[in-house]
Design a protein around this motif. Sequence first.
Motif, mmCIF file in Angstrom:
data_model
loop_
_atom_site.group_PDB
_atom_site.id
_atom_site.type_symbol
_atom_site.label_atom_id
_atom_site.label_comp_id
_atom_site.label_asym_id
_atom_site.label_seq_id
_atom_site.Cartn_x
_atom_site.Cartn_y
_atom_site.Cartn_z
ATOM 1 N N GLY A 1 35.209 45.332 44.140
ATOM 2 C CA GLY A 1 36.569 45.219 44.639
ATOM 3 C C GLY A 1 37.499 44.805 43.517
ATOM 4 N N SER A 2 38.752 44.576 43.853
ATOM 5 C CA SER A 2 39.740 44.143 42.874
ATOM 6 C C SER A 2 40.854 43.408 43.603
ATOM 7 C CB SER A 2 40.324 45.340 42.125
ATOM 8 O OG SER A 2 41.119 46.139 42.989
ATOM 9 N N LEU A 3 41.688 42.720 42.838
ATOM 10 C CA LEU A 3 42.821 42.033 43.454
ATOM 11 C C LEU A 3 43.770 43.043 44.095
ATOM 12 C CD1 LEU A 3 43.680 39.237 40.852
ATOM 13 C CD2 LEU A 3 42.092 39.171 42.784
ATOM 14 N N ALA A 4 43.944 44.197 43.458
ATOM 15 C CA ALA A 4 44.830 45.215 44.020
ATOM 16 C C ALA A 4 44.334 45.673 45.385
ATOM 17 C CB ALA A 4 44.936 46.408 43.070
ATOM 18 N N LEU A 5 43.038 45.931 45.498
ATOM 19 C CA LEU A 5 42.474 46.402 46.758
ATOM 20 C C LEU A 5 42.464 45.301 47.814
ATOM 21 C CD1 LEU A 5 39.518 48.548 45.373
ATOM 22 C CD2 LEU A 5 41.707 49.363 46.293
ATOM 23 N N ALA A 6 42.553 44.036 47.376
ATOM 24 C CA ALA A 6 42.620 42.903 48.303
ATOM 25 C C ALA A 6 44.065 42.541 48.638
ATOM 26 C CB ALA A 6 41.894 41.697 47.703
ATOM 27 N N VAL B 1 36.240 38.994 47.047
ATOM 28 C CA VAL B 1 37.493 39.167 47.779
ATOM 29 C C VAL B 1 37.198 40.039 48.994
ATOM 30 C CG1 VAL B 1 38.944 38.915 45.728
ATOM 31 C CG2 VAL B 1 38.178 41.204 46.430
ATOM 32 N N THR B 2 38.133 40.039 49.941
ATOM 33 C CA THR B 2 37.953 40.834 51.151
ATOM 34 C C THR B 2 38.767 42.119 51.047
ATOM 35 O OG1 THR B 2 37.603 38.850 52.480
ATOM 36 C CG2 THR B 2 38.174 40.866 53.651
ATOM 37 N N ASP C 1 39.299 45.669 53.214
ATOM 38 C CA ASP C 1 39.034 46.380 54.476
ATOM 39 C C ASP C 1 38.011 45.642 55.336
ATOM 40 O OD1 ASP C 1 40.791 48.395 53.692
ATOM 41 O OD2 ASP C 1 39.194 49.541 52.692
ATOM 42 N N GLY C 2 38.145 44.316 55.380
ATOM 43 C CA GLY C 2 37.277 43.503 56.230
ATOM 44 C C GLY C 2 35.897 43.232 55.678
ATOM 45 N N GLU C 3 35.619 43.689 54.451
ATOM 46 C CA GLU C 3 34.297 43.483 53.858
ATOM 47 C C GLU C 3 34.390 42.666 52.581
ATOM 48 O OE1 GLU C 3 32.377 47.165 53.072
ATOM 49 O OE2 GLU C 3 31.888 47.560 55.166
ATOM 50 N N GLU C 4 33.371 41.852 52.337
ATOM 51 C CA GLU C 4 33.285 41.107 51.083
ATOM 52 C C GLU C 4 32.959 42.063 49.941
ATOM 53 O OE1 GLU C 4 31.686 36.669 52.395
ATOM 54 O OE2 GLU C 4 30.277 38.163 51.639
ATOM 55 N N ARG C 5 33.729 41.966 48.872
ATOM 56 C CA ARG C 5 33.486 42.800 47.699
ATOM 57 C C ARG C 5 33.488 41.914 46.451
ATOM 58 N NH1 ARG C 5 35.501 48.120 48.187
ATOM 59 N NH2 ARG C 5 35.265 48.882 50.326
ATOM 60 N N LYS C 6 32.656 42.249 45.489
ATOM 61 C CA LYS C 6 32.637 41.508 44.234
ATOM 62 C C LYS C 6 33.780 41.979 43.342
ATOM 63 C CE LYS C 6 29.934 40.473 40.096
ATOM 64 N NZ LYS C 6 28.640 40.550 39.393
ATOM 65 N N ALA C 7 34.678 41.034 43.005
ATOM 66 C CA ALA C 7 35.808 41.365 42.143
ATOM 67 C C ALA C 7 35.673 40.751 40.761
ATOM 68 C CB ALA C 7 37.113 40.892 42.779
ATOM 69 N N GLY C 8 34.679 39.903 40.582
ATOM 70 C CA GLY C 8 34.538 39.279 39.275
ATOM 71 C C GLY C 8 33.236 38.528 39.153
ATOM 72 N N GLY C 9 32.967 38.101 37.927
ATOM 73 C CA GLY C 9 31.753 37.354 37.659
ATOM 74 C C GLY C 9 31.960 36.395 36.508
ATOM 75 N N ALA D 1 48.331 31.979 42.624
ATOM 76 C CA ALA D 1 49.084 32.941 41.811
ATOM 77 C C ALA D 1 49.045 34.360 42.355
ATOM 78 C CB ALA D 1 48.563 32.930 40.373
ATOM 79 N N ALA D 2 47.979 34.708 43.078
ATOM 80 C CA ALA D 2 47.843 36.076 43.579
ATOM 81 C C ALA D 2 47.879 36.161 45.097
ATOM 82 C CB ALA D 2 46.547 36.703 43.056
ATOM 83 N N GLY D 3 47.844 34.997 45.764
ATOM 84 C CA GLY D 3 47.843 35.014 47.219
ATOM 85 C C GLY D 3 46.600 35.629 47.805
ATOM 86 N N VAL D 4 45.493 35.510 47.086
ATOM 87 C CA VAL D 4 44.233 36.103 47.528
ATOM 88 C C VAL D 4 43.189 35.004 47.718
ATOM 89 C CG1 VAL D 4 42.284 37.563 46.823
ATOM 90 C CG2 VAL D 4 44.619 38.332 46.433
ATOM 91 N N ASP D 5 42.568 34.997 48.895
ATOM 92 C CA ASP D 5 41.462 34.070 49.116
ATOM 93 C C ASP D 5 40.232 34.606 48.395
ATOM 94 O OD1 ASP D 5 42.857 32.258 50.671
ATOM 95 O OD2 ASP D 5 42.424 33.319 52.532
ATOM 96 N N THR D 6 39.729 33.828 47.457
ATOM 97 C CA THR D 6 38.571 34.238 46.669
ATOM 98 C C THR D 6 37.397 33.341 47.038
ATOM 99 O OG1 THR D 6 40.066 34.817 44.869
ATOM 100 C CG2 THR D 6 37.725 34.693 44.344
ATOM 101 N N ALA D 7 36.330 33.929 47.538
ATOM 102 C CA ALA D 7 35.137 33.166 47.896
ATOM 103 C C ALA D 7 34.146 33.209 46.744
ATOM 104 C CB ALA D 7 34.511 33.739 49.165
ATOM 105 N N LEU D 8 33.241 32.255 46.735
ATOM 106 C CA LEU D 8 32.259 32.132 45.659
ATOM 107 C C LEU D 8 30.867 32.443 46.190
ATOM 108 C CD1 LEU D 8 33.664 28.748 44.308
ATOM 109 C CD2 LEU D 8 34.104 31.030 43.388
ATOM 110 N N LYS D 9 30.210 33.382 45.556
ATOM 111 C CA LYS D 9 28.815 33.680 45.887
ATOM 112 C C LYS D 9 27.961 33.008 44.828
ATOM 113 C CE LYS D 9 25.552 37.545 46.488
ATOM 114 N NZ LYS D 9 24.839 37.739 45.216
#
Length: 298
Positions: free
Chosen positions: A195-200, A148-149, A151-159, A133-141
């Motif tokens: 992070g956020s979906l917007a920034l990703a 989400v990524t 600027d090339g860095e992993e950022r926490k966008a949710g929990g 739905a957002a076209g964003v690859d979301t990884a799970l920690k």
Amino acid sequence: MTESHDHPGNPSGRDHTGRWTDLERPPLGLRALRRGLILPGGLWTSLDVVEATGSTNTDLAARAADGAPEGAVLVAEEQTAGRGRLDRRWSAPARSGIFFSVLLRPGPGVPAERLGWLPLLTGVAVATALSRAAGVDTALKWPNDLLVTVDGEERKAGGILAERTRQAGGDDAVVVGVGLNVSLRAAELPVPTAGSLALANAVSLDRDTLLRAVLRSLERWYGQWREAGGDPAASRLQEAYTAGCATLGRRVRAELPGGRELVGEAVAVDGDGRLVVATDDGGRHPVGAGDIVHVRGA
């Protein structure tokens, strides 16, 4: 705590008159969400949107204790005292994200020891939905962060936070809460690692579309898992989580209860949903509770 109602003459079902009106952050369309998600024979049985509350998990747990049926969904436009694991606080500007909780009652067909898979299942469901739905690859920690990524860095966008609750004389219920930063701007980040979906660079920031996608994905994964008696292998949940988990293959520091630490490589997620850490002395240690830090440079 007041519910957001649809207004006559507003085809979208959105209220643009509230005190939190922001043209870039419109309110959720309650009527359309209910129409699209509460279906005969489906999991979701009710859906309420409130303008603000302390914690949707706390509010929904109270409803669960009063006997609310499985499938209740509570969404907040703003959450002022959202909670994460280890009682961490979660807050964000009004309408900048998706903040919701769902009530699940897996029943006697799912052994209690398998309920620990529910936060991992939710992570898989959210990541799957956001990819589409957002076209964003979301990884799970492991165990409950959504990355989400930016600027090339992993950022926490949710929990994700799952809490068990019991109604007197009833089966165990689990309230699962999700907080996801959607339109959060760089200047609004609570910490630099957020992070956020917007920034990703998501292709869509429409919260109605995203919430529908997440809840439909969660319904599918939960249905598969419950039909398999909570078996993570038979439901393919363990396989999916392993494929999307950014923690695996990384050097990690596990900060354990009682002030202990464990350093090593995260090599697997076992059948109980625990993270298996291989230490330098050749030991393999399953971690079921604690805080996991991805060690940089490894």
